[in-house]
Structures are given as structure tokens and as C-alpha cells.
Design a protein around this motif. Structure first.
Motif, PDB file in Angstrom:
ATOM      1  N   GLU A   1       0.611  -1.064   0.181  1.00  0.00           N
ATOM      2  CA  GLU A   1      -0.081   0.194  -0.204  1.00  0.00           C
ATOM      3  C   GLU A   1       1.371   0.865  -0.452  1.00  0.00           C
ATOM      4  OE1 GLU A   1      -2.716   0.124   3.641  1.00  0.00           O
ATOM      5  OE2 GLU A   1      -3.459  -2.042   2.763  1.00  0.00           O
ATOM      6  N   ASN A   2       0.045   2.283  -0.676  1.00  0.00           N
ATOM      7  CA  ASN A   2       1.202   3.546  -0.621  1.00  0.00           C
ATOM      8  C   ASN A   2       0.744   4.739   0.149  1.00  0.00           C
ATOM      9  OD1 ASN A   2      -1.465   5.212  -1.100  1.00  0.00           O
ATOM     10  ND2 ASN A   2      -0.826   4.838  -3.288  1.00  0.00           N
ATOM     11  N   GLU A   3       1.494   5.523   1.112  1.00  0.00           N
ATOM     12  CA  GLU A   3       1.186   6.799   2.345  1.00  0.00           C
ATOM     13  C   GLU A   3      -0.499   6.624   2.097  1.00  0.00           C
ATOM     14  OE1 GLU A   3       2.815   9.356  -1.095  1.00  0.00           O
ATOM     15  OE2 GLU A   3       2.723   6.803  -0.275  1.00  0.00           O
ATOM     16  N   ASP A   4      -1.286   6.852   0.709  1.00  0.00           N
ATOM     17  CA  ASP A   4      -2.711   6.950   0.642  1.00  0.00           C
ATOM     18  C   ASP A   4      -3.961   5.513   0.964  1.00  0.00           C
ATOM     19  OD1 ASP A   4      -2.075  10.061   0.561  1.00  0.00           O
ATOM     20  OD2 ASP A   4      -1.730   9.316  -1.412  1.00  0.00           O
ATOM     21  N   ARG A   5      -2.848   4.799   1.881  1.00  0.00           N
ATOM     22  CA  ARG A   5      -3.639   3.522   1.999  1.00  0.00           C
ATOM     23  C   ARG A   5      -4.212   2.904   0.321  1.00  0.00           C
ATOM     24  NH1 ARG A   5      -6.701   1.540   7.171  1.00  0.00           N
ATOM     25  NH2 ARG A   5      -6.073  -0.666   6.006  1.00  0.00           N
ATOM     26  N   ARG A   6      -3.446   3.192  -0.521  1.00  0.00           N
ATOM     27  CA  ARG A   6      -4.320   2.364  -2.430  1.00  0.00           C
ATOM     28  C   ARG A   6      -3.147   1.241  -2.794  1.00  0.00           C
ATOM     29  NH1 ARG A   6      -9.166   4.427  -3.983  1.00  0.00           N
ATOM     30  NH2 ARG A   6      -9.478   7.086  -3.347  1.00  0.00           N
ATOM     31  N   VAL A   7      -3.828   0.764  -3.008  1.00  0.00           N
ATOM     32  CA  VAL A   7      -3.073  -0.785  -3.450  1.00  0.00           C
ATOM     33  C   VAL A   7      -2.607  -0.234  -4.560  1.00  0.00           C
ATOM     34  CG1 VAL A   7      -3.105  -3.053  -4.453  1.00  0.00           C
ATOM     35  CG2 VAL A   7      -5.219  -2.105  -2.888  1.00  0.00           C
ATOM     36  N   GLU A   8      -1.150  -0.686  -4.371  1.00  0.00           N
ATOM     37  CA  GLU A   8       0.139  -0.254  -5.310  1.00  0.00           C
ATOM     38  C   GLU A   8       0.282  -1.896  -5.669  1.00  0.00           C
ATOM     39  OE1 GLU A   8       2.429   2.186  -6.536  1.00  0.00           O
ATOM     40  OE2 GLU A   8       1.186   3.131  -5.414  1.00  0.00           O
ATOM     41  N   LEU A   9       0.934  -3.061  -5.481  1.00  0.00           N
ATOM     42  CA  LEU A   9       0.543  -4.159  -5.475  1.00  0.00           C
ATOM     43  C   LEU A   9       0.088  -5.653  -4.734  1.00  0.00           C
ATOM     44  CD1 LEU A   9       3.022  -5.858  -7.567  1.00  0.00           C
ATOM     45  CD2 LEU A   9       4.286  -5.537  -5.730  1.00  0.00           C
ATOM     46  N   THR A  10      -0.388  -6.521  -5.752  1.00  0.00           N
ATOM     47  CA  THR A  10      -0.245  -7.455  -4.684  1.00  0.00           C
ATOM     48  C   THR A  10      -0.147  -8.781  -5.678  1.00  0.00           C
ATOM     49  OG1 THR A  10      -2.582  -8.719  -4.165  1.00  0.00           O
ATOM     50  CG2 THR A  10      -3.067  -7.126  -5.468  1.00  0.00           C
ATOM     51  N   ASN A  11      -0.526  -9.714  -4.968  1.00  0.00           N
ATOM     52  CA  ASN A  11      -0.786 -11.432  -6.172  1.00  0.00           C
ATOM     53  C   ASN A  11      -1.799 -12.068  -6.122  1.00  0.00           C
ATOM     54  OD1 ASN A  11      -0.175 -12.179  -3.295  1.00  0.00           O
ATOM     55  ND2 ASN A  11       1.915 -13.157  -4.151  1.00  0.00           N
ATOM     56  N   ILE A  12      -1.748 -13.188  -6.761  1.00  0.00           N
ATOM     57  CA  ILE A  12      -2.696 -14.742  -6.437  1.00  0.00           C
ATOM     58  C   ILE A  12      -2.492 -14.837  -5.155  1.00  0.00           C
ATOM     59  CG2 ILE A  12      -3.382 -17.018  -7.766  1.00  0.00           C
ATOM     60  CD1 ILE A  12      -1.113 -15.117 -10.119  1.00  0.00           C
ATOM     61  N   LYS A  13      -1.755 -14.881  -4.397  1.00  0.00           N
ATOM     62  CA  LYS A  13      -1.799 -15.314  -3.299  1.00  0.00           C
ATOM     63  C   LYS A  13      -2.724 -15.119  -2.236  1.00  0.00           C
ATOM     64  CE  LYS A  13      -0.783 -18.977  -0.983  1.00  0.00           C
ATOM     65  NZ  LYS A  13      -2.031 -20.640  -0.640  1.00  0.00           N
TER      66      LYS A  13
ATOM     67  N   CYS B   1      -5.040 -12.668  -3.067  1.00  0.00           N
ATOM     68  CA  CYS B   1      -6.176 -13.233  -3.443  1.00  0.00           C
ATOM     69  C   CYS B   1      -7.167 -14.266  -3.443  1.00  0.00           C
ATOM     70  CB  CYS B   1      -7.007 -13.011  -5.220  1.00  0.00           C
ATOM     71  SG  CYS B   1      -5.809 -11.214  -5.777  1.00  0.00           S
ATOM     72  N   GLU B   2      -6.519 -15.799  -3.427  1.00  0.00           N
ATOM     73  CA  GLU B   2      -6.876 -17.005  -3.135  1.00  0.00           C
ATOM     74  C   GLU B   2      -6.859 -16.565  -1.604  1.00  0.00           C
ATOM     75  OE1 GLU B   2      -3.580 -19.524  -4.388  1.00  0.00           O
ATOM     76  OE2 GLU B   2      -3.911 -19.266  -6.298  1.00  0.00           O
ATOM     77  N   LEU B   3      -6.286 -16.310  -0.497  1.00  0.00           N
ATOM     78  CA  LEU B   3      -6.472 -16.265   1.078  1.00  0.00           C
ATOM     79  C   LEU B   3      -7.474 -16.411   0.866  1.00  0.00           C
ATOM     80  CD1 LEU B   3      -2.895 -15.624   1.743  1.00  0.00           C
ATOM     81  CD2 LEU B   3      -3.942 -17.760   2.153  1.00  0.00           C
ATOM     82  N   PHE B   4      -8.143 -14.528   0.143  1.00  0.00           N
ATOM     83  CA  PHE B   4      -9.130 -14.143   1.006  1.00  0.00           C
ATOM     84  C   PHE B   4     -10.438 -13.923  -0.070  1.00  0.00           C
ATOM     85  CE2 PHE B   4      -6.020 -11.464   2.898  1.00  0.00           C
ATOM     86  CZ  PHE B   4      -5.839 -11.576   4.714  1.00  0.00           C
ATOM     87  N   GLY B   5     -10.191 -15.158  -0.926  1.00  0.00           N
ATOM     88  CA  GLY B   5     -11.514 -15.291  -1.547  1.00  0.00           C
ATOM     89  C   GLY B   5     -11.774 -14.061  -2.871  1.00  0.00           C
ATOM     90  N   ILE B   6     -10.883 -12.833  -2.968  1.00  0.00           N
ATOM     91  CA  ILE B   6     -11.177 -12.292  -4.088  1.00  0.00           C
ATOM     92  C   ILE B   6     -10.923 -12.597  -5.483  1.00  0.00           C
ATOM     93  CG2 ILE B   6     -10.695  -9.845  -4.697  1.00  0.00           C
ATOM     94  CD1 ILE B   6      -8.951  -9.563  -2.207  1.00  0.00           C
ATOM     95  N   PRO B   7     -12.427 -12.698  -5.986  1.00  0.00           N
ATOM     96  CA  PRO B   7     -12.525 -13.022  -8.020  1.00  0.00           C
ATOM     97  C   PRO B   7     -12.042 -12.379  -8.307  1.00  0.00           C
ATOM     98  CG  PRO B   7     -14.631 -11.907  -7.054  1.00  0.00           C
ATOM     99  CD  PRO B   7     -13.846 -11.911  -5.520  1.00  0.00           C
ATOM    100  N   ALA B   8     -10.761 -11.450  -8.228  1.00  0.00           N
ATOM    101  CA  ALA B   8     -10.431 -10.690  -9.360  1.00  0.00           C
ATOM    102  C   ALA B   8      -9.175 -10.912  -9.454  1.00  0.00           C
ATOM    103  CB  ALA B   8     -10.239  -9.266  -8.659  1.00  0.00           C
ATOM    104  N   LYS B   9      -7.991 -10.266 -10.871  1.00  0.00           N
ATOM    105  CA  LYS B   9      -6.848 -11.009 -11.036  1.00  0.00           C
ATOM    106  C   LYS B   9      -6.279  -9.372 -10.848  1.00  0.00           C
ATOM    107  CE  LYS B   9      -7.515 -12.412 -15.391  1.00  0.00           C
ATOM    108  NZ  LYS B   9      -6.709 -12.194 -16.305  1.00  0.00           N
ATOM    109  N   PRO B  10      -4.654  -9.543  -9.610  1.00  0.00           N
ATOM    110  CA  PRO B  10      -3.850  -8.877  -8.466  1.00  0.00           C
ATOM    111  C   PRO B  10      -4.245  -7.219  -9.609  1.00  0.00           C
ATOM    112  CG  PRO B  10      -2.945 -10.413  -9.268  1.00  0.00           C
ATOM    113  CD  PRO B  10      -3.903 -11.177  -9.871  1.00  0.00           C
ATOM    114  N   ASP B  11      -4.201  -7.863 -10.962  1.00  0.00           N
ATOM    115  CA  ASP B  11      -4.002  -6.154 -11.217  1.00  0.00           C
ATOM    116  C   ASP B  11      -5.022  -5.306 -11.813  1.00  0.00           C
ATOM    117  OD1 ASP B  11      -0.553  -6.667 -12.385  1.00  0.00           O
ATOM    118  OD2 ASP B  11      -1.734  -7.672 -14.265  1.00  0.00           O
ATOM    119  N   ASP B  12      -6.198  -5.520 -11.035  1.00  0.00           N
ATOM    120  CA  ASP B  12      -7.375  -5.029 -11.235  1.00  0.00           C
ATOM    121  C   ASP B  12      -7.804  -4.221  -9.741  1.00  0.00           C
ATOM    122  OD1 ASP B  12      -7.807  -5.856 -14.019  1.00  0.00           O
ATOM    123  OD2 ASP B  12      -8.880  -7.762 -13.297  1.00  0.00           O
ATOM    124  N   LEU B  13      -7.082  -4.825  -8.267  1.00  0.00           N
ATOM    125  CA  LEU B  13      -6.463  -4.653  -7.649  1.00  0.00           C
ATOM    126  C   LEU B  13      -5.948  -3.193  -7.577  1.00  0.00           C
ATOM    127  CD1 LEU B  13      -6.616  -7.597  -5.166  1.00  0.00           C
ATOM    128  CD2 LEU B  13      -8.381  -6.289  -6.451  1.00  0.00           C
TER     129      LEU B  13
END
Length: 784
Positions: free
Chosen positions: A324-336, A338-350
Motif C-alpha cells: 500500500e502507498n501512503e494514502d492506503r491505495r493498493v500498489e501491488l498484490t499477488n495471486i496468493k 487473492c486466494e487467501l481472502f477469496g477475492i474473485p479478481a486478478k491482482p492487476d485489477d486491484l
């Protein structure tokens, strides 16, 4: 006679008188003419002097009013006259005070001024005299003087006059320009950038940095054109941009282009070209700034590759990653994640998503939703590293969370969360406790003796087997130093082993120990360091096996081996004795057969002679057989001598000593290797193979070919012939001792047995390929 002479003399005297009178008349006339001319000249001079005086007055009026300072001085330098401009410039008035121009000259120009004044007095004029002077207010001025001498009516120099021009500003500008040029030259020559001056594509000048970039000296670069040092693929673009500059569409451009160095290598550089134009807008020359970016491009490519690898690594990590950046916006995430929290989206979409809202959506996955949110807020307020936060989820999973704040030069720029599913690990830990209890029971009752000591060699744990092996009870061992209670024969050896354990070294070794009841036993110990949860060495653990019986068997084996070696040596000695004893009667039989043939050659019939010849041949075959047996028995299981042996030289020597039929030719197909071996063994090996090949060729033109190749571990050699060939059923049999395919006269059946034994001795194998009537190839290998 005298009267005639007198008369002649008188006549001559009369003629002289007449001539003298005539000369006097002519002289008088000329004198009058010269006097008249002289008077005319005097009158003319008076008129000219009046006119000159009038003109001089007029000129003085002109010079007094000219713009530039004008002065008249006597020949010593004292000012006689000066116009208003001179008075204003110098700050002096010669009508009020005396002024010597010599006193105004700067000391640096004193000698130059003397020399210039001497030229004035000699030539009558002075042009472009330049010097530095002091004026009335003490300031320094640079002046340029053009002057001439003033003559009186007798053409004598009586004074000098001159016009003074103030060139102070001009001189200062020139000095400033010269200083700026010097500074610019220093900057150019010491610039890390390559700087090149060109005209119509030809290099006029280049600085040191550019020459060093391309590996050329300055003198060599001046003879080159830009196209000579440019890569062909960049020339089209460069020419197009230069054309736009020529047309006035551009004054400067930048491009990344490739240059060819003197050594032929390629240099990648950012090049900025600027046009320098005259007042009419025409291009005078071009200046190019060249920045070598080869390393930067390589570093940039490495950085991109590193970023790509890092991105790929993060994407495929077996832990959930959220940056997360200083404004608490997502900068980067990964597939794992999304899998841990059941997020039905690709990492780039977040990317760019507000994490505050996302927390409210996923908090229901946890057994304590509000505690999950509050803990995140608390961590973000403190902005300190947090490791191994344990989170329980409603579906039974257990997550471990890390928080890492990110700072750049003490400026907070965001944070990194990592989530790891540790459910299996936690379950494994519980199972491990169960297994520990299970295996503790096994250890306590296993046949191997186990002992644990701390770093001070104090016994912490022993099992029942160790107590049985040592003869001590558990109570007698625990809490005591192992080195004090256990009677090890070599205590210094054990101290070294304890030191190794503290340095995290594991190994196995044997010791001799005296048990409690005084028996000497041999133990095999496998020792290893013992670590705590932080990975620090806290002691060592040893597994003990009583190998006393095995040790006794080894001693018996060693004794047997010594006896076997002595027996083998005796057999070898016996073989030499037997060979000598057998050869002695053979030599006698051979001698007797020879004597019988010589003594009874006239008595014996053909059958008797044939029998004697057969006897000689059998004796010779028996002699060869004995030699073969001796050679075979002398080949040991390990080579006794090793040195560099050139197999090409071995083959050349053998060709000189063995019998080779006239129709057979031995050829080395490629350079044979040099091996580490006993030269005698290599001679035996090749002599047997080459002899067999050469004498078994019945073709009109026989050839024996020798070739080699190699791999990582072995040299592979081959000896091929176009002889009679060997039937397949004999391919293995011929390597056995006393086995041969001939009639028996030419072969003892030992040669190939010796070959096989030598090849085996040097870690190789031997085999053959053969077709009857076509030929045979023997292959063998030698360990490198």
C-alpha cells in the motif's frame, strides 16, 4: 735647336693664357647664374615657411578640437600642448602644471615604452603603440597611440605629437573573452562528456573524453568523418535530422546512437547536436555533446530484468503480499493474496483500490472481525515493524501476518503486508509434540546409545542403551561432565570434537573407551550440534554404536590381507624362479636339437629333419608361453608407476621393433592423447594389439588404423584392421588366458589376457567389433 724649343714653349704658354681667360669668363657666368638661383630659392623658402606657419596654425586648431585626446611633447616626454579631450582623459592640464608622460606609464610597460620611443626617433612615426597608464585619479587605462615627429625648418626633430585612443574597455573585453575561452577550454577538456566540433560531417576538434570513449588520439580523430565512427544502422536517422538543421527547421536535436570504437566494439551514447550559425543564419559548424550510456543502458536492462524477476517472484510467492502507498491505495498484490481472502479478481485489477473499504469487506472472514480491524489501525498509527501476528479465521485456517513500513530518506512512502497460511505448520507443531512423546519412548529403548551434553560438556540426557554400554546408571551420568566420568583413551581428541560441535560441525568417528567395569570397548559415534529455537548452539548430541566385535573382525581382516600380500609376493617370486628354471631345460633342448641337426644332417631323412624343426618350434612356443605367464603375473592390481606417456610416441617406437609384413601399413588417424601411466604397460598394451592386427591380414593391401576420442572421464582408443576377422562366438573367449584362435604356433593365448588386465588396471574396458573376412576393431578406454 734651342730657339725652336723656346718658340714652341712660348706658343704653348700663349694658348694656356687664352684657355684660362676663357675658363674665367665661363666661371663668372655660372657664378652669376648660381647666385640668381640661390636668391630665388631663399625667396621661395620664405614663402614656404610663411605658408607652413599658416598651415601649422590651422592644423593646431583642428587637433585642438578633435574627439580623441591629442598631445604634443618634447623629445624628453614633457607635454607642450594638449587638447581638451586629452585634458579630460588624463586629468592634467599642461598650461597649469608640468606633465611628463613617462611618469604615467605603468611599470610593466616601461621597457616597451623606451623601445617604442627609440623606433619613433629613428623612423619618424609610431603606429599602434599600446600600453597601460595611470591617469590623474589613479585609475589604470589601456591606450593606443599613433604619433610622429615634428621637425623645424632645418629638418631637425624638435618634438613629437600623437593621438591617444582609450582602449581600456576593448582590452578588458578581450581579456575577459580570453579568460572565458581559457575557462571554456578547461571545461571542455575536463568534461566527462564527449564534445565534438564538426563542419559538414568532418571532425574539426574533439575533447579528450571523446577520444578516450572511442580509443582514438586527438590527432587521429581530426582525420575522420562522423560516418567513419557511426554504426551504419543509425546513419539514416542522423542524416535526416542533420538535413532538418540545414533547412533551418531545427537548431538542436538529441538521439541515442551507436559508435564504433577503434577496436571495433560498439558504444551506445546519447548525442545532442546543436547548430552554430552566423549573423545571416548560415551554419558555421555543429557542436555535438556525447554521453556514453552503455553502462547505464546495461544497468537499466538489468534493473528491468530484476524488476521483472521480482514481480514474477512476488506473483508466485506462497504468501499473500499487499503493498500500500501512503494514502492506503493498493500498489501491488499477488495471486496468493487473492486466494487467501477469496477475492474473485486478478491482482492487476486491484491496483489503486482503497484498502480502508476492502478491510470492512474481508473482516467477516476472521473469528474476531473488530479485533482484526482495530489491530490494523493500531499498527498503522505506530508505523513500526510487526512480525508473526497470528490471525484465526472462521473456516479454521490460521494466518501469520507481517507489517513492514517503507521509508525513503526518512519520508514515509507506504507499507507492506504479508500473509502466510500457517495452518499446516501449527497442526504439524501439535503433531510434533505427540510424535516427540512417541519417539522419546523409542529413543529410550533403542539399541543405540544416545547422550546429550550442553556447551560445558555436562550430560543432560542419556537413554537406557547408553547406560548399558557404559556400565553407569542414569543417576551416575546426569549432571556430570562426560569427559570426567567416561574414560576415553584419547581425551585431547574428544576436546577437539567438542570444539567442532560449538562451530556447528557434524561428523562421525571412532573412540576407544573403558567402561565402568574396566573393559576396553570400541564405539562408533555420530556427533552433531544441538540448537535452540533461535538457532544457537546449546550443546551436542551423540549416537553411539558398540563396534568392538566389528573392530576385532577388521583386525583379523588386516592380518589376512597382510598374509595375502606376502603370499602374492611369494607367488610372484616363485613365478620368476619357475620361469627361469623352466627356460633353462628348454634352452638345453633347443641346443641339443640344433646339434643333432648339425651333426646328423646327412644321416637324417626328411621326416627326421621335420621332427627336429617341430621340436624347435615347440620349444620356442613354450618359451613364449613362459614369458607371457611371467608378464601376466607381474601386472599388479594397482599401477606402481605413473608419468606422462605420449601414445603417439609409443606407437612410433613399437612400429620400429615388431614384425610388420611388407603389405601392411600402420596409420595414426588423429593425434593420440597423453596419459598418466606406466610407459612399459602402455608398450605391452599397444604391442600386443598391433602385432595381432598386423600378422592376421591376408589382403594384398593391409592397413591398421589407430584413432582416439575422449569424454569427461575417459580416453577411448581404437585399433582397426582389414584382416581375417573374428567369429562372434569368440569375442569374449579370446580375452581369457591361454585362449587363442590360431594354430597354436603363432599365439600363446596370453597376449589379449595381458591387454585386458592392463586396461582394467587403468580403470577402463576393452571390447571388439568384427566381421569375418572384413576386419576387426578393438576398442578400449583409459581413465583420465
Amino acid at each position: 735647336m734651342e730657339n725652336k724649343e723656346v718658340i714652341l714653349l712660348k706658343k704653348a704658354l700663349e694658348r694656356q693664357k687664352k684657355a684660362r681667360k676663357q675658363a674665367e669668363r665661363i666661371l663668372e657666368a655660372k657664378s652669376k647664374e648660381l647666385y640668381a638661383t640661390s636668391r630665388k630659392l631663399e625667396e621661395t623658402n620664405e614663402r614656404l615657411e610663411n605658408l607652413l606657419s599658416q598651415k601649422t596654425s590651422e592644423l593646431e586648431g583642428v587637433f585642438i578640437n578633435i574627439v580623441d585626446p591629442y598631445v604634443v611633447m618634447d623629445l624628453s616626454g614633457r607635454v607642450i600642448k594638449m587638447n581638451n579631450a586629452a585634458k579630460e582623459f588624463l586629468g592634467y592640464d599642461c598650461e597649469i602644471e608640468q606633465l611628463d608622460l613617462n611618469t604615467l606609464v605603468h611599470p610593466d610597460y616601461t621597457q616597451y615604452t623606451r623601445e617604442s620611443f627609440m623606433k619613433l626617433t629613428q623612423a619618424g612615426t609610431l603606429k599602434n603603440y599600446r600600453a597601460k597608464i595611470f591617469v590623474r585619479d589613479g585609475s589604470e587605462k589601456y591606450v593606443q597611440v599613433n604619433g610622429s615627429l615634428i621637425y623645424n625648418k632645418h629638418n631637425e626633430a624638435v618634438a613629437a605629437q600623437g593621438i591617444i585612443r582609450d582602449i581600456t574597455q576593448e582590452t578588458e573585453v578581450k581579456q575577459l573573452l580570453a579568460e572565458q575561452k581559457r575557462q571554456l577550454d578547461i571545461i571542455v577538456e575536463n568534461s566527462p562528456l564527449g564534445i565534438v566540433l564538426t563542419v559538414k560531417g568532418k571532425i574539426l576538434k574533439a575533447n579528450k573524453a571523446f577520444g578516450q570513449m572511442l580509443g582514438y588520439p586527438d590527432t587521429k580523430l581530426k582525420n575522420l568523418r562522423v560516418t567513419d565512427i557511426s554504426a551504419p544502422e543509425d546513419q539514416a536517422e542522423s542524416v535526416a535530422l542533420m538535413s532538418r538543421i540545414d533547412r533551418g527547421e531545427l537548431d538542436t536535436f538529441s538521439m541515442v546512437k551507436k559508435y564504433r570504437t577503434k577496436t571495433g566494439q560498439t558504444l551506445l551514447a546519447k548525442t545532442t547536436v546543436s547548430a552554430v550559425r552566423d549573423a545571416s543564419g548560415n551554419i558555421v559548424y555543429q557542436v555535438a555533446m556525447v554521453d556514453d550510456i552503455t553502462k547505464e543502458i546495461a544497468a537499466e536492462n538489468l534493473l528491468k530484468a530484476s524488476q521483472s524477476r521480482l514481480s514474477s517472484l512476488i506473483s508466485n510467492l506462497q504468501m499473500g503480499v499487499l503493498l500500500e502507498n501512503e494514502d492506503r491505495r493498493v500498489e501491488l498484490t499477488n495471486i496468493k493474496f487473492c486466494e487467501l481472502f477469496g477475492i474473485p479478481a486478478k491482482p492487476d485489477d486491484l491496483k489503486g483500490m482503497d484498502c480502508r473499504a476492502a478491510i470492512q469487506e474481508v473482516k467477516e472472514y476472521f473469528t474476531d472481525p473488530d479485533g482484526f480491524v482495530n489491530r490494523i489501525e493500531s499498527i498503522l498509527q505506530q508505523k513500526e515493524v510487526v512480525l508473526s501476528d497470528e490471525l484465526e479465521m472462521k473456516d479454521g485456517r490460521i494466518l501469520e501476518r507481517d507489517f513492514i513500513p517503507i521509508y525513503n530518506q526518512d519520508i514515509y512512502q507506504g507499507h507492506l503486508w504479508t500473509y502466510t497460511d500457517v495452518t499446516l505448520r501449527k497442526t504439524y507443531k501439535k503433531n510434533l509434540e505427540i510424535q516427540k512423546e512417541k519417539y522419546s519412548s523409542i529413543i529410550a529403548n533403542m539399541n543405540l546409545g544416545l547422550i546429550e551434553v550442553d556447551n560445558n560438556d555436562v550430560i543432560q540426557l542419556v537413554n537406557q542403551s547408553f547406560c548399558s554400554m557404559s556400565g553407569y546408571s542414569e543417576q551416575e551420568l546426569l549432571g556430570h561432565k562426560a569427559s570426567e566420568i567416561l574414560l576415553v583413551q584419547n581425551t585431547g581428541f574428544m576436546e577437539q570434537k567438542n570444539h567442532d560441535r560449538k562451530n556447528s560441525i557434524s561428523d562421525s568417528y571412532e573412540i576407544e573407551i573403558k567402561t565402568k567395569n574396566g573393559n576396553i570397548r570400541h564405539w562408533l559415534i555420530s556427533g552433531a550440534p544441538r540448537y535452540d529455537e533461535q538457532g544457537e548452539v546449546v550443546g551436542s548430541i551423540g549416537i553411539h554404536l558398540d563396534i568392538t566385535e566389528q573392530k576385532e573382525l577388521e583386525l583379523q581382516k588386516e592380518n589376512l590381507l597382510k598374509e595375502l600380500e606376502a603370499s602374492n609376493q611369494g607367488l610372484q617370486d616363485y613365478a620368476h624362479i619357475v620361469s627361469h628354471d623352466l627356460k633353462s631345460p628348454l634352452r638345453s633342448i633347443s641346443a641339443l636339437a640344433t646339434w643333432l641337426n648339425d651333426d646328423y644332417v646327412d644321416v637324417l631323412d626328411e621326416n627326421g629333419v621335420f621332427n627336429l624343426q617341430m621340436m624347435q618350434e615347440k620349444v620356442e612356443a613354450m618359451d613364449k608361453l613362459i614369458d607371457g605367464i611371467l608378464k601376466y603375473s607381474s601386472i599388479h592390481e594397482t599401477p606402481s608407476l605413473r608419468q606422462k606417456v605420449d601414445l603417439n610416441e609409443v606407437v612410433r617406437e613399437i612400429r620400429e621393433i615388431i614384425y610388420i609384413p611388407e603389405h601392411v601399413n600402420i596409420v595414426i588417424m588423429n593425434t593420440l592423447p597423453t596419459v598418466d601411466a606406466d610407459p612399459t604397460k602402455m608398450h605391452q598394451l599397444f604391442q600386443n594389439l598391433l602385432s595381432n592386427a598386423a600378422v592376421n591380414i591376408e589382403n594384398p593391401e593391409g592397413v591398421v588404423r589407430i584413432f582416439s576420442e575422449e569424454n569427461e572421464t575417459h580416453f577411448k582408443l581404437g585399433i582397426s584392421d582389414n584382416g581375417v576377422g573374428i567369429p562372434e562366438e569368440y569375442h569374449k573367449k579370446i580375452f581369457e588366458i591361454f585362449q587363442s584362435l590360431g594354430e597354436g604356433e603363432r599365439s600363446t593365448g596370453i597376449g589379449l589376457s595381458i591387454v585386458k588386465k592392463i586396461v582394467t588396471l587403468y580403470g577402463g574396458e576393452i571390447w571388439l567389433e568384427s566381421k569375418v573376412g572384413i576386419g576387426t576393431t578393438f576398442y578400449f578406454t583409459i581413465l583420465k
